[in-house]
Design a protein around this motif. Structure first.
Motif, PDB file in Angstrom:
ATOM      1  N   UNK A 192       7.835  49.050  26.573  1.00 28.15           N
ATOM      2  CA  UNK A 192       6.679  48.869  25.699  1.00 28.15           C
ATOM      3  C   UNK A 192       6.563  47.422  25.166  1.00 28.15           C
ATOM      4  N   UNK A 233      15.141  47.555  13.761  1.00 26.50           N
ATOM      5  CA  UNK A 233      13.815  46.920  13.801  1.00 26.50           C
ATOM      6  C   UNK A 233      13.877  45.504  13.232  1.00 26.50           C
ATOM      7  N   UNK A 234      14.726  45.334  12.196  1.00 29.09           N
ATOM      8  CA  UNK A 234      14.854  43.993  11.607  1.00 29.09           C
ATOM      9  C   UNK A 234      15.450  43.006  12.615  1.00 29.09           C
ATOM     10  N   UNK A 274       8.652  51.773  19.709  1.00 32.57           N
ATOM     11  CA  UNK A 274       9.824  52.545  20.103  1.00 32.57           C
ATOM     12  C   UNK A 274       9.515  53.764  20.949  1.00 32.57           C
ATOM     13  N   UNK A 275       8.269  54.206  20.972  1.00 37.06           N
ATOM     14  CA  UNK A 275       7.936  55.421  21.703  1.00 37.06           C
ATOM     15  C   UNK A 275       7.721  55.142  23.179  1.00 37.06           C
ATOM     16  N   UNK A 322      10.689  57.554  12.156  1.00 39.83           N
ATOM     17  CA  UNK A 322      10.719  56.090  12.105  1.00 39.83           C
ATOM     18  C   UNK A 322      12.075  55.595  12.598  1.00 39.83           C
ATOM     19  N   UNK A 323      12.080  54.554  13.430  1.00 40.22           N
ATOM     20  CA  UNK A 323      13.371  54.077  13.915  1.00 40.22           C
ATOM     21  C   UNK A 323      14.178  53.398  12.801  1.00 40.22           C
ATOM     22  N   UNK A 345      15.923  51.111  10.340  1.00 37.09           N
ATOM     23  CA  UNK A 345      15.441  49.840   9.786  1.00 37.09           C
ATOM     24  C   UNK A 345      16.204  48.642  10.339  1.00 37.09           C
ATOM     25  N   UNK A 381      10.253  59.544  18.449  1.00 29.71           N
ATOM     26  CA  UNK A 381       9.495  58.613  17.674  1.00 29.71           C
ATOM     27  C   UNK A 381       8.011  58.936  17.666  1.00 29.71           C
ATOM     28  N   UNK A 382       7.513  59.344  18.849  1.00 31.70           N
ATOM     29  CA  UNK A 382       6.102  59.725  18.919  1.00 31.70           C
ATOM     30  C   UNK A 382       5.849  60.967  18.067  1.00 31.70           C
ATOM     31  N   UNK A 428      10.606  62.468  23.052  1.00 32.40           N
ATOM     32  CA  UNK A 428      10.345  61.198  22.403  1.00 32.40           C
ATOM     33  C   UNK A 428      10.200  61.430  20.909  1.00 32.40           C
ATOM     34  N   UNK A 462      15.465  43.157  15.859  1.00 38.30           N
ATOM     35  CA  UNK A 462      14.540  42.885  16.952  1.00 38.30           C
ATOM     36  C   UNK A 462      13.450  41.906  16.528  1.00 38.30           C
ATOM     37  N   UNK A 463      12.977  42.035  15.281  1.00 37.27           N
ATOM     38  CA  UNK A 463      11.972  41.091  14.783  1.00 37.27           C
ATOM     39  C   UNK A 463      12.565  39.682  14.709  1.00 37.27           C
ATOM     40  N   UNK A 488      15.203  56.611  18.319  1.00 36.60           N
ATOM     41  CA  UNK A 488      13.750  56.531  18.428  1.00 36.60           C
ATOM     42  C   UNK A 488      13.266  55.229  19.018  1.00 36.60           C
ATOM     43  N   UNK A 489      13.938  54.739  20.032  1.00 36.16           N
ATOM     44  CA  UNK A 489      13.476  53.501  20.621  1.00 36.16           C
ATOM     45  C   UNK A 489      13.479  53.569  22.149  1.00 36.16           C
ATOM     46  N   UNK A 490      13.084  54.752  22.670  1.00 33.49           N
ATOM     47  CA  UNK A 490      13.126  54.929  24.118  1.00 33.49           C
ATOM     48  C   UNK A 490      12.109  54.047  24.829  1.00 33.49           C
ATOM     49  N   UNK A 491      11.046  53.627  24.125  1.00 35.92           N
ATOM     50  CA  UNK A 491      10.052  52.750  24.738  1.00 35.92           C
ATOM     51  C   UNK A 491      10.612  51.404  25.158  1.00 35.92           C
ATOM     52  N   UNK A 492      11.789  51.051  24.637  1.00 40.80           N
ATOM     53  CA  UNK A 492      12.410  49.775  25.016  1.00 40.80           C
ATOM     54  C   UNK A 492      13.105  49.843  26.366  1.00 40.80           C
ATOM     55  N   UNK A 539       7.693  44.755  16.092  1.00 37.72           N
ATOM     56  CA  UNK A 539       9.063  45.268  16.004  1.00 37.72           C
ATOM     57  C   UNK A 539       9.357  45.803  14.605  1.00 37.72           C
TER      58      UNK A 539
END
Lengths: 484, 484
Positions: free
Chosen positions: A340, B69-70, A107-108, B63-64, B66, B58-59, B56, B72-73, B306-310, A76
């Motif tokens: 993903x 991403x924090x 994220x992709x 970069x998504x 910050x 992000x691909x 997409x 989610x981690x 940039x987080x469509x993979x979710x 993540x």
């Protein structure tokens, strides 16, 4: 201006109306209401609602495997790869997953069939499990939970109208995803009954009876097997699986094996045999011809590793017609890709820390603790329930549910019928109101006429499970008294 | 023993066969093959495959955010809540999400409709966006990407056979999820054409024409609008939206508004107006009667954050019949729940860092940089393409695609037809083989007969986009020469 709505119960899709799904049905809605009422300070005969209706180990207070959570955090927020408190094997796993994702991030979108590296790991896992039988990563499709895979396969199979409508054989009791999907797809549900007297075993003669009857009014094309059983918890013998494969080959049925609980087998003397392994051991007469889709790993994530909320899953397709497979690939592409993070998690499940890696010891310890706790709770459940007069419970050999049979006195059956309720729904609703325990009535899974059951997960922590079982016992005794 | 398979192209679900999905169709498969060939060292007239087919971001190397991403981690591995390097607002957001998940972890199933706290945040977000019009969290359904919500709503709507089959109006060009879902559900696709000459605007007279024609052979029940447009990138005026709502009310159509790109509006003088806001401003004659489902946020996650993979998403339901809503709730319960990490992410998207919070400044900086870069690339794309003889490109007002019209000479049309290919598929396939650029032919989205287009994302980084546009220019000039 008060017009009738465009979309009403009378004008909506009639197939959707026929869908039933007990596991999250009215009883669960009432349980949620009761929780809200409790939190608002309304007095109840209990202080806590215990939801033993759903196979979600984690919501029951379990903690997921540390290694998995670490890798997911690293994926993540890859900045954590510089954090020295994370073990090296978690980092290298995260790096591999990230590299195989487009754009080096979860994220992709991924490929519709799933990330290549994950499908490769799944294929190697299946090969190890089955002692070396080959598995082509191109036969593996990652899915949004097992439900997604099962519904997609059924969708390919259904066609015809009237007497040529596709029929699909499912066990009774069954997991109601099957009946719901068949209703939605307007296909014919063909029931074959498991033998409760023989620990929910599967008799070929019963398959034959159900099939012969169904052939009079529809076109039976597929046979679904759930092993280990849900809601019934039985584990099938190797001989039985061989017989089922022979039956499917002879009767020209597409076989769908739901093996999501393959790692949850507790009972002494029971062993899980995969349909694929048995198929290949039966030689090319079968292994080259029987069409098989199996769905091996979704609820394992739920039950054993406590990460069902990630909606990971996969299916493997065997001997599928090439043109049909192209249609399958097209169909999954419409939904773009499975989530993903769920794919990443799947990779960890099939490829956990290996001996010699820093996280191995902790992983084994956490995993073993979970499995032994489940085995202990399976035994405890069976034992306590069988001490209650009017309840009889088969051994819980696998999966994570018990499905005991309950006696409901005539007077209670009548009261339920007068209310327009199934007798076991009446029973479970009453139990919920009086004890706060949420179970799913057997009628939601299907059962022989005149028999009644409930499904209960064995997941609550041991002390909570003990309390729960004692409350069930007490309730049942009171219920019998009241209605006898 | 060589038997015919149980499941063949002739015996499979005919509705599935009719499904088409160009965005991930044969051209994308070929692009993947070419990538593999390049990596194996096979010589090509290019060194890199540029996939400009899919939205997409992000691909494409972005970069998504910050902060997302924090959080989610932190949610994945709550031990990090003790790590002092994470900002406090990320931690408090993670705590809130975890507390609202069963079992204090993203690993659990959530409620089928979505986590309560997330639905509350979505409702507050909608209220802020629409200037205070009320939004009830019970009207919000979290979904597995927008596709899931759209398909679920269509599923409720379809019924009837023959001349009473449900018809659903969709724009041409359209995003092919709609046509694919309608084919799968065996409903009638009713095409209304957007006006390319007026920057892909929507004319009510064209809606009326399409509806009147369709009434002769099916039962039109719903009208789908994509705003901002996909693949066409137009942004509808407030007046147009009001007219569409009046049309839907008058013609008794269920309105489905796909507003996934609402935050992606670049062009000067263009502003996004939500269907819901306009509906409520039109007063109770409309706001109390028009049935509306809208799908506001899936691809926003994809495009902007940039987080469509979710696979996050949600829909809001307005004025739906109560009994139908109960059926909807039942239907979503069969799939258990949307992926929890996607739900958590949705919460962050609708509830980003606020002024005064430690992450606010960085969030705004990252977000602004993204939007201005997209605006710049939208302009660049339009400008460069319009310098090419035989290509004409409407302004990209919103979303993240351009859909230019291309001239294909008669000789090329003939060669394509001889090969059984759509002329623009022939064109795009040729471009892929010669330049490595992967675009989607306009025929995959629908277009007026005799016109040809391609869809191209504007997402590649600026230098890559410039290269790409110049290669397209060069290819087109060569193509015209070759076939004139």
């Amino acid at each position: 201006m008060q017009l009738l709505s465009v979309l009403t119960l009378d004008t909506m899709n009639p197939a959707v109306k026929k869908v039933e799904y007990a596991v999250r049905g009215p009883i669960v809605q009432r349980a949620v209401e009761l929780e809200r009422e409790l939190s608002e300070g309304i007095k109840k005969p209990f202080t806590e609602v215990i939801k033993a209706n759903i196979g979600d180990a984690h919501a029951m207070g379990q903690q997921p495997i540390t290694f998995f959570r670490q890798v997911l955090a690293l994926c993540s927020y890859p900045e954590l790869l510089n954090d020295s408190t994370f073990p090296e094997d978690a980092k290298s796993r995260a790096r591999r997953i990230l590299q195989s994702c487009g754009g080096n991030s979860m994220g992709s979108y991924s490929a519709s069939q799933g990330i290549d590296a994950v499908r490769q790991d799944v294929a190697r896992y299946i090969e190890r499990r089955d002692g070396g039988g080959p598995c082509d990563p191109d036969d593996v499709y990652l899915t949004t939970g097992a439900s997604d895979g099962i519904v997609t396969m059924l969708k390919l199979l259904v066609c015809g109208k009237g007497a040529t409508r596709t029929g699909v054989m499912i066990s009774i009791p069954q997991y109601p995803l099957y009946s719901a999907a068949l209703a939605e797809l307007d296909a014919v549900q063909i029931n074959y009954y498991l033998n409760e007297e023989k620990c929910w075993s599967l008799d070929i003669s019963e398959l034959q009876r159900a099939l012969d009857e169904a052939r009079r009014h529809c076109n039976p094309r597929a046979l679904c097997i759930i092993n280990p059983g849900n809601p019934t918890g039985q584990v099938q013998s190797r001989q039985c699986i061989e017989d089922v494969i022979r039956f499917a080959a002879q009767e020209r049925l597409f076989l769908m094996a739901d093996e999501v609980y393959q790692d949850n087998v507790y009972a002494d003397g029971c062993r899980f045999h995969s349909f694929k392994k048995v198929l290949f051991e039966m030689g090319p007469e079968y292994s080259d011809t029987v069409e098989l889709a199996f769905f091996p790993l979704h609820l394992q994530i739920g039950s054993l590793y406590f990460l069902c909320g990630f909606r990971g899953g996969y299916m493997e397709i065997i001997n599928m017609d090439e043109e049909v497979r192209a249609q399958l690939s097209k169909l999954v592409s419409v939904r773009l890709c499975p989530p993903v993070p769920g794919q990443a998690l799947m990779d960890l499940v099939v490829n956990p820390p290996q001996p010699g890696e820093p996280s191995h010891e902790k992983f084994i310890k956490e995993r073993t603790a979970t499995i032994s706790a489940l085995a202990e709770k399976a035994k405890l459940t069976e034992q306590v329930l069988n001490t209650v007069q009017g309840i009889s419970c088969n051994p819980v050999q696998g999966a994570m549910y018990s499905f005991p049979r309950i006696t409901i006195p005539e007077k209670a059956v009548k009261e339920a019928t007068d209310k327009g309720q199934q007798p076991d729904m009446f029973y479970c609703m009453k139990m919920l109101e009086e004890t706060g325990i949420c179970l799913v009535p057997g009628s939601g899974f299907g059962q022989r006429d005149g028999t009644y059951h409930f499904r209960m997960t064995i997941l609550p922590p041991k002390d909570k499970l003990t309390t729960l079982l004692n409350k069930v016992k007490e309730f049942h005794q009171k219920f019998l008294q009241q209605y006898s």
